[in-house]
Design a protein around this motif. Structure first.
Motif, PDB file in Angstrom:
ATOM      1  N   LEU A 100       2.576 -12.254   4.174  1.00 58.28           N
ATOM      2  CA  LEU A 100       2.330 -11.316   3.081  1.00 58.28           C
ATOM      3  C   LEU A 100       1.277 -10.293   3.489  1.00 58.28           C
ATOM      4  CD1 LEU A 100       2.942 -10.600   0.124  1.00 58.28           C
ATOM      5  CD2 LEU A 100       1.022 -12.061  -0.522  1.00 58.28           C
ATOM      6  N   GLU A 101       1.660  -9.024   3.404  1.00 61.00           N
ATOM      7  CA  GLU A 101       0.733  -7.942   3.684  1.00 61.00           C
ATOM      8  C   GLU A 101      -0.153  -7.679   2.475  1.00 61.00           C
ATOM      9  OE1 GLU A 101       4.666  -5.983   2.423  1.00 61.00           O
ATOM     10  OE2 GLU A 101       3.911  -7.889   3.192  1.00 61.00           O
ATOM     11  N   PRO A 102      -1.227  -6.880   2.608  1.00 59.08           N
ATOM     12  CA  PRO A 102      -2.048  -6.551   1.442  1.00 59.08           C
ATOM     13  C   PRO A 102      -1.195  -5.897   0.358  1.00 59.08           C
ATOM     14  CG  PRO A 102      -3.161  -5.902   3.451  1.00 59.08           C
ATOM     15  CD  PRO A 102      -1.772  -6.318   3.852  1.00 59.08           C
ATOM     16  N   CYS A 103      -1.379  -6.315  -0.880  1.00 57.87           N
ATOM     17  CA  CYS A 103      -0.566  -5.767  -1.967  1.00 57.87           C
ATOM     18  C   CYS A 103      -1.387  -5.671  -3.241  1.00 57.87           C
ATOM     19  CB  CYS A 103       0.693  -6.608  -2.186  1.00 57.87           C
ATOM     20  SG  CYS A 103       0.380  -8.325  -2.600  1.00 57.87           S
ATOM     21  N   ALA A 153       0.807  -1.220   0.000  1.00 61.26           N
ATOM     22  CA  ALA A 153       0.000   0.000   0.000  1.00 61.26           C
ATOM     23  C   ALA A 153       0.836   1.264   0.000  1.00 61.26           C
ATOM     24  CB  ALA A 153      -0.938  -0.009   1.208  1.00 61.26           C
ATOM     25  N   GLY A 154       2.109   1.176   0.399  1.00 66.97           N
ATOM     26  CA  GLY A 154       3.001   2.332   0.407  1.00 66.97           C
ATOM     27  C   GLY A 154       3.855   2.432  -0.838  1.00 66.97           C
ATOM     28  N   LEU A 155       3.507   1.685  -1.907  1.00 66.68           N
ATOM     29  CA  LEU A 155       4.243   1.649  -3.172  1.00 66.68           C
ATOM     30  C   LEU A 155       5.625   1.026  -3.043  1.00 66.68           C
ATOM     31  CD1 LEU A 155       3.391   5.077  -4.905  1.00 66.68           C
ATOM     32  CD2 LEU A 155       2.352   2.850  -5.269  1.00 66.68           C
ATOM     33  N   ARG A 156       5.879   0.305  -1.966  1.00 65.39           N
ATOM     34  CA  ARG A 156       7.148  -0.418  -1.852  1.00 65.39           C
ATOM     35  C   ARG A 156       7.093  -1.647  -2.753  1.00 65.39           C
ATOM     36  NH1 ARG A 156       6.592   1.800   3.228  1.00 65.39           N
ATOM     37  NH2 ARG A 156       5.069   0.217   3.824  1.00 65.39           N
ATOM     38  N   ILE A 157       8.136  -1.806  -3.566  1.00 67.36           N
ATOM     39  CA  ILE A 157       8.171  -2.891  -4.545  1.00 67.36           C
ATOM     40  C   ILE A 157       8.479  -4.215  -3.857  1.00 67.36           C
ATOM     41  CG2 ILE A 157       9.347  -3.773  -6.590  1.00 67.36           C
ATOM     42  CD1 ILE A 157       9.909  -0.870  -7.387  1.00 67.36           C
ATOM     43  N   LEU A 158       7.600  -5.210  -4.069  1.00 71.82           N
ATOM     44  CA  LEU A 158       7.773  -6.543  -3.479  1.00 71.82           C
ATOM     45  C   LEU A 158       8.355  -7.531  -4.488  1.00 71.82           C
ATOM     46  CD1 LEU A 158       4.323  -6.779  -1.637  1.00 71.82           C
ATOM     47  CD2 LEU A 158       6.499  -5.969  -0.714  1.00 71.82           C
ATOM     48  N   ALA A 159       7.982  -7.396  -5.755  1.00 68.51           N
ATOM     49  CA  ALA A 159       8.475  -8.296  -6.799  1.00 68.51           C
ATOM     50  C   ALA A 159       8.253  -7.635  -8.148  1.00 68.51           C
ATOM     51  CB  ALA A 159       7.746  -9.648  -6.741  1.00 68.51           C
ATOM     52  N   ARG A 160       9.017  -8.069  -9.164  1.00 70.97           N
ATOM     53  CA  ARG A 160       8.877  -7.514 -10.503  1.00 70.97           C
ATOM     54  C   ARG A 160       9.441  -8.495 -11.516  1.00 70.97           C
ATOM     55  NH1 ARG A 160      12.950  -2.825  -8.597  1.00 70.97           N
ATOM     56  NH2 ARG A 160      14.857  -4.051  -8.500  1.00 70.97           N
ATOM     57  N   GLN A 214      12.184   3.922  -9.500  1.00 73.47           N
ATOM     58  CA  GLN A 214      12.151   3.539  -8.094  1.00 73.47           C
ATOM     59  C   GLN A 214      13.193   4.341  -7.327  1.00 73.47           C
ATOM     60  OE1 GLN A 214      13.722  -0.189  -6.863  1.00 73.47           O
ATOM     61  NE2 GLN A 214      15.061  -0.426  -8.631  1.00 73.47           N
ATOM     62  N   ARG A 215      12.896   4.588  -6.078  1.00 70.03           N
ATOM     63  CA  ARG A 215      13.850   5.247  -5.199  1.00 70.03           C
ATOM     64  C   ARG A 215      13.754   4.576  -3.834  1.00 70.03           C
ATOM     65  NH1 ARG A 215      12.914  11.403  -4.664  1.00 70.03           N
ATOM     66  NH2 ARG A 215      13.492  11.261  -6.886  1.00 70.03           N
ATOM     67  N   ARG A 216      14.876   3.960  -3.435  1.00 72.52           N
ATOM     68  CA  ARG A 216      14.932   3.228  -2.169  1.00 72.52           C
ATOM     69  C   ARG A 216      13.825   2.175  -2.077  1.00 72.52           C
ATOM     70  NH1 ARG A 216      16.159   8.184   2.130  1.00 72.52           N
ATOM     71  NH2 ARG A 216      18.170   8.820   1.194  1.00 72.52           N
ATOM     72  N   GLY A 217      13.589   1.510  -3.216  1.00 72.80           N
ATOM     73  CA  GLY A 217      12.620   0.418  -3.241  1.00 72.80           C
ATOM     74  C   GLY A 217      11.180   0.855  -3.363  1.00 72.80           C
TER      75      GLY A 217
END
Length: 380
Positions: free
Chosen positions: A287-290, A194-201, A218-221
């Motif tokens: 795993l948090e909501p994503c 929810a904070g736009l932190r990248i989990l996978a790509r 991306q900046r700092r993930g």
């Protein structure tokens, strides 16, 4: 045979470790052989298209293992026939279930089992999926005491764990297969919280994020766009997909178009779609909501081979495909006719046939449809 509880726990632990790491299955099978004081043990898949890794038998002679795949794997044998009749989770002694005389009269026992000191075993059916079946078998040798009721009871204690581990292993491999396939898609897939932190790509996402002019970085993930307004919009779409802080069902996300401000040339905009992941609404420790962000390059410049591709996709004639491609590139029907070298009336006739084959009735609908096909085509 007295088996220490610690040995049983260690073997079960090895089983679950192997469930998540296929390279550890030989170690898990070997630990079970040791636990049952067996001469041999194996984990086998029976079914079509046998491969060497369908027979995990670390204590087997490699020459005999290769021979099994060549001579016995593609033809029914007496043990596999018994396994096929059993229920999943069933555990039995081959000597009692098949019969000592029947088993020892078989070619499998005389040419493969006996030469490897396999004189009586315990077998359990672990899983079945379509034409494939998985089972575990542990054997004792000629000079060993045969398995008794206590050994069978021990195996029945372990079978639920072994069955579960095989299913976890299958689902893990399926997940890896899907992940590998997704990594080669022609558009970017990015999982974010929810904070736009990248989990996978995937690989396409790596390429877009590394391109300074793509409009996505991306900046700092943390996933960012080329301007504050677009990043704010993206944040809202992701929050909606994650239902962050609302305690409700996940939202549907939405779409966003990012057009990088380049000094010249084709701007190659990014069409971004945001949607909830399958696990949203069920937060867990793991795993948090994503949400899933899909980014597709959207260029006014058509890729090489576009006309040929839509001709095959919509069953267009070569000239119909050229008219359709010209329209998709922003040409009017008159311009398309001049570009191809045909009359406007002929181009109009082609356009009517194109409408019929594509299920559209207006040029705007046709262009939207053709441009949606474009994103799946490779660009030079």
């Amino acid at each position: 045979m007295h088996v220490p509880e610690s040995s049983v726990i260690a073997s079960i632990g090895n089983i679950y470790q192997a469930a998540h790491d296929p390279k550890l299955w030989p170690q898990a099978v070997e630990s079970l052989r040791t636990l049952f004081d067996g001469s041999k043990a194996c984990l086998v898949r029976i079914g079509p298209e046998r491969r060497p890794d369908d027979l995990i038998a670390p204590s087997n002679d490699p020459a005999f293992q290769d021979r099994y795949l060549v001579e016995f794997a593609d033809e029914p044998n007496i043990i596999e026939h018994a396994v096929a009749k059993a229920e999943v989770g069933a555990t039995y002694s081959d000597l009692s279930f098949i019969g000592r005389e029947t088993l020892r009269a078989s070619r499998l026992w005389n040419e493969w089992m006996a030469p490897q000191d396999m004189y009586g075993g315990l077998t359990c059916k672990l899983a079945s999926s379509g034409p494939s079946t998985w089972f575990f078998d542990v054997q004792r040798g000629r000079n060993q005491a045969p398995f008794d009721a206590a050994d069978l009871a021990l195996l029945r204690t372990i079978v639920p764990h072994l069955t579960r581990a095989v299913e976890i292993s299958r689902q893990t491999r399926i997940g890896q297969l899907v992940s590998t396939s997704l990594s080669h898609l022609p558009f970017a897939l990015i999982a974010v919280d929810a904070g736009l932190r990248i989990l996978a790509r995937n690989e396409a996402a790596e390429q877009i994020l590394s391109d300074r002019d793509s409009g996505l970085s991306q900046r700092r993930g943390v996933l960012l766009t080329s301007d504050i307004q677009s990043t704010t919009r993206l944040q809202r779409l992701v929050a909606d997909a994650c239902s962050a802080g609302r305690g409700s069902l996940p939202g549907v996300g939405g779409d966003l178009l990012i057009v990088p401000a380049l000094p010249a040339g084709d701007p190659a905009a990014l069409a971004i779609s945001v949607g909830p992941s399958m696990s949203v609404g069920t937060p867990t420790i793991a795993l948090e909501p994503c949400a899933v962000v899909i980014a597709r390059r959207f260029s006014q410049e058509l890729p090489a081979g576009f006309a040929e591709a839509i001709a095959q996709f919509f069953e267009l004639t070569p000239q119909e495909a050229r008219v359709a491609a010209a329209v998709a590139a922003g040409q009017s029907l008159k311009q398309a006719a001049g570009l191809i070298g045909i009359r406007v009336s002929t181009a109009r006739t082609h356009l009517g046939r194109i409408f019929g084959k594509t299920g559209t009735s207006q040029q705007s609908q046709l262009v939207a449809l053709l441009r949606s096909v474009q994103v799946t085509l490779p660009r030079n």
